[in-house]
Design a protein around this motif. Structure first.
Motif, PDB file in Angstrom:
ATOM      1  N   GLY A  27       0.776  -1.226   0.000  1.00 25.72           N
ATOM      2  CA  GLY A  27       0.000   0.000   0.000  1.00 25.72           C
ATOM      3  C   GLY A  27       0.809   1.278   0.000  1.00 25.72           C
ATOM      4  N   VAL A  28       2.097   1.177  -0.347  1.00 24.54           N
ATOM      5  CA  VAL A  28       2.971   2.346  -0.289  1.00 24.54           C
ATOM      6  C   VAL A  28       2.518   3.434  -1.259  1.00 24.54           C
ATOM      7  CG1 VAL A  28       5.273   3.192  -0.869  1.00 24.54           C
ATOM      8  CG2 VAL A  28       5.010   1.206   0.604  1.00 24.54           C
ATOM      9  N   GLU A  29       2.230   3.064  -2.491  1.00 22.76           N
ATOM     10  CA  GLU A  29       1.908   4.084  -3.487  1.00 22.76           C
ATOM     11  C   GLU A  29       0.683   4.897  -3.085  1.00 22.76           C
ATOM     12  OE1 GLU A  29       1.011   4.709  -8.264  1.00 22.76           O
ATOM     13  OE2 GLU A  29       1.797   2.786  -7.534  1.00 22.76           O
ATOM     14  N   SER A  30      -0.372   4.238  -2.673  1.00 28.36           N
ATOM     15  CA  SER A  30      -1.578   4.989  -2.300  1.00 28.36           C
ATOM     16  C   SER A  30      -1.317   5.862  -1.080  1.00 28.36           C
ATOM     17  CB  SER A  30      -2.738   4.026  -2.030  1.00 28.36           C
ATOM     18  OG  SER A  30      -2.426   3.136  -0.964  1.00 28.36           O
ATOM     19  N   GLY A  31      -0.540   5.343  -0.132  1.00 28.88           N
ATOM     20  CA  GLY A  31      -0.241   6.122   1.058  1.00 28.88           C
ATOM     21  C   GLY A  31       0.596   7.348   0.762  1.00 28.88           C
ATOM     22  N   VAL A  32       1.615   7.191  -0.086  1.00 28.98           N
ATOM     23  CA  VAL A  32       2.480   8.322  -0.420  1.00 28.98           C
ATOM     24  C   VAL A  32       1.726   9.352  -1.242  1.00 28.98           C
ATOM     25  CG1 VAL A  32       4.541   9.029  -1.709  1.00 28.98           C
ATOM     26  CG2 VAL A  32       4.611   7.004  -0.245  1.00 28.98           C
ATOM     27  N   ARG A  33       0.928   8.900  -2.192  1.00 29.73           N
ATOM     28  CA  ARG A  33       0.158   9.865  -3.001  1.00 29.73           C
ATOM     29  C   ARG A  33      -0.818  10.658  -2.130  1.00 29.73           C
ATOM     30  NH1 ARG A  33       1.040   9.529  -8.355  1.00 29.73           N
ATOM     31  NH2 ARG A  33       1.901   7.584  -9.208  1.00 29.73           N
ATOM     32  N   ALA A  34      -1.440  10.002  -1.160  1.00 26.27           N
ATOM     33  CA  ALA A  34      -2.341  10.713  -0.256  1.00 26.27           C
ATOM     34  C   ALA A  34      -1.561  11.725   0.584  1.00 26.27           C
ATOM     35  CB  ALA A  34      -3.066   9.722   0.654  1.00 26.27           C
ATOM     36  N   TYR A  35      -0.363  11.340   1.017  1.00 29.64           N
ATOM     37  CA  TYR A  35       0.467  12.253   1.805  1.00 29.64           C
ATOM     38  C   TYR A  35       0.864  13.468   0.967  1.00 29.64           C
ATOM     39  CZ  TYR A  35       3.938  13.772   5.239  1.00 29.64           C
ATOM     40  OH  TYR A  35       4.636  14.496   6.174  1.00 29.64           O
ATOM     41  N   ILE A  36       1.235  13.235  -0.292  1.00 32.15           N
ATOM     42  CA  ILE A  36       1.621  14.335  -1.175  1.00 32.15           C
ATOM     43  C   ILE A  36       0.467  15.321  -1.330  1.00 32.15           C
ATOM     44  CG2 ILE A  36       2.218  14.936  -3.557  1.00 32.15           C
ATOM     45  CD1 ILE A  36       3.735  12.220  -3.659  1.00 32.15           C
ATOM     46  N   ASP A  37      -0.737  14.792  -1.540  1.00 30.33           N
ATOM     47  CA  ASP A  37      -1.900  15.673  -1.703  1.00 30.33           C
ATOM     48  C   ASP A  37      -2.117  16.539  -0.468  1.00 30.33           C
ATOM     49  OD1 ASP A  37      -2.388  14.688  -4.226  1.00 30.33           O
ATOM     50  OD2 ASP A  37      -3.875  13.214  -3.567  1.00 30.33           O
ATOM     51  N   GLN A  38      -1.963  15.937   0.709  1.00 25.48           N
ATOM     52  CA  GLN A  38      -2.151  16.684   1.947  1.00 25.48           C
ATOM     53  C   GLN A  38      -1.038  17.706   2.141  1.00 25.48           C
ATOM     54  OE1 GLN A  38      -2.015  14.242   5.457  1.00 25.48           O
ATOM     55  NE2 GLN A  38      -2.773  15.851   6.803  1.00 25.48           N
TER      56      GLN A  38
END
Length: 312
Positions: free
Chosen positions: A38-49
């Motif tokens: 789940g790294v990609e989804s987690g990092v992309r969500a972090y970037i958006d925030q």
């Protein structure tokens, strides 16, 4: 000076995700490696925030969300990278294994910086056949908001590696300091540890609650320290006499305080005492809510103290 246009991030927990967001905001492309699910989804969500906060600070004018890719091996991640930020768990066998994997694939000009806070440069260099391009580049959490990076090389480090890293970090909005001697915890974490040790002592001995000790710091010294460091501030406290006058006047006072400081240990019992006090002081506010509040306050302070980023 090495032109840094493509970066790699190894390890994409909180620190790695924050670095990824900042590198993207600076206009660089980023390749990310982390073996967790789940790294990609987690990092992309972090970037958006994180992007919202960075945008308020004017850090995103060159950047794009889209220049990030995710790969399945550390070796693949570093191929073609001009700068690598390593953030894998702080256990030497894990770090040494990663270094052995990536070393054959790293470009000769690339700089590899470790975010390690608890390990020394010398300990980590043992994982390299040629550690010349490997340096310490220790940030403060979260890296996309807190400017400080502690940078260190030694006699095994190539002459230009540290200066290249410092120039890169400055370009992405960071403030760097040089660590000249190897000590556990580097510089800023040792300062934090000293303050927290006494904060714990004050709670443990019933002088004040967890919440009030935290308030004492954030509404008192912490507010001043965001503007200038303690030695400069104490010098200003003596007016025209400067630091010599301050030391002459307060030597006995500080010596007495230092003799009375506590030396608690972070035992399970102390950890539970602090956790209970923290929950009470924040009315069981969630970690996510507290993190959002922290970030919002940091953004406001950074906006007001932009010259601090330039090391003035």
């Amino acid at each position: 000076m090495v032109e840094i246009s493509h970066t790699a991030v190894l390890g994409a927990g909180t620190i790695g995700a924050s670095w990824t967001a900042l590198f993207l905001a600076s206009g660089r492309s980023v390749t990310v490696y982390d073996p967790a699910d789940g790294v990609e989804s987690g990092v992309r969500a972090y970037i958006d925030q994180a992007w919202k906060s960075m945008d308020e600070l004017g850090l995103t004018t060159r950047g794009s969300h889209d220049q990030v890719t995710f790969v399945r091996s550390a070796r693949e991640a570093v191929e073609g990278a001009d700068f690598v930020q390593e953030n894998v768990p702080e256990r030497l066998p894990i770090k040494h294994a990663i270094f052995a994997e990536i070393e054959p694939g790293i470009a000769p000009h690339a700089v590899i910086a470790s975010s390690a806070s608890g390990l020394t440069l010398g300990q980590m260099q043992a994982g390299w056949q040629n550690p010349g391009r490997f340096i310490l580049g220790h940030p403060f959490n979260p890296p996309h908001l807190i400017p400080l990076v502690e940078v260190m090389g030694n006699d095994l480090t190539d002459a230009d590696a540290v200066s290249t890293a410092e120039a890169f970090y400055k370009d992405i909005g960071k403030v760097t300091i040089r660590v000249n001697k190897e000590v556990p915890g580097h510089v800023a974490n040792r300062l934090q540890a000293a303050v927290w040790r006494e904060a714990i002592h004050l709670v443990q001995t019933g002088v004040a609650s967890v919440g009030d000790v935290d308030k004492a710091m954030s509404a008192g010294p912490g507010l001043r320290w965001a503007a200038m460091g303690p030695t400069t501030l104490f010098s200003l406290g003596a007016g025209s006499g400067g630091l010599p006058a301050f030391c002459d006047h307060f030597a006995d006072t500080f010596n007495g305080w230092w003799d009375d400081l506590g030396t608690p240990q972070l035992t399970p019992e102390v950890a539970e005492l602090l956790a209970q006090g923290l929950a009470a002081s924040h009315n069981d506010t969630s970690v996510e809510e507290l993190a959002a509040l922290r970030d919002a306050r940091i953004v406001k302070m950074q906006a007001a103290l932009t010259e601090v980023k330039e090391g003035k």
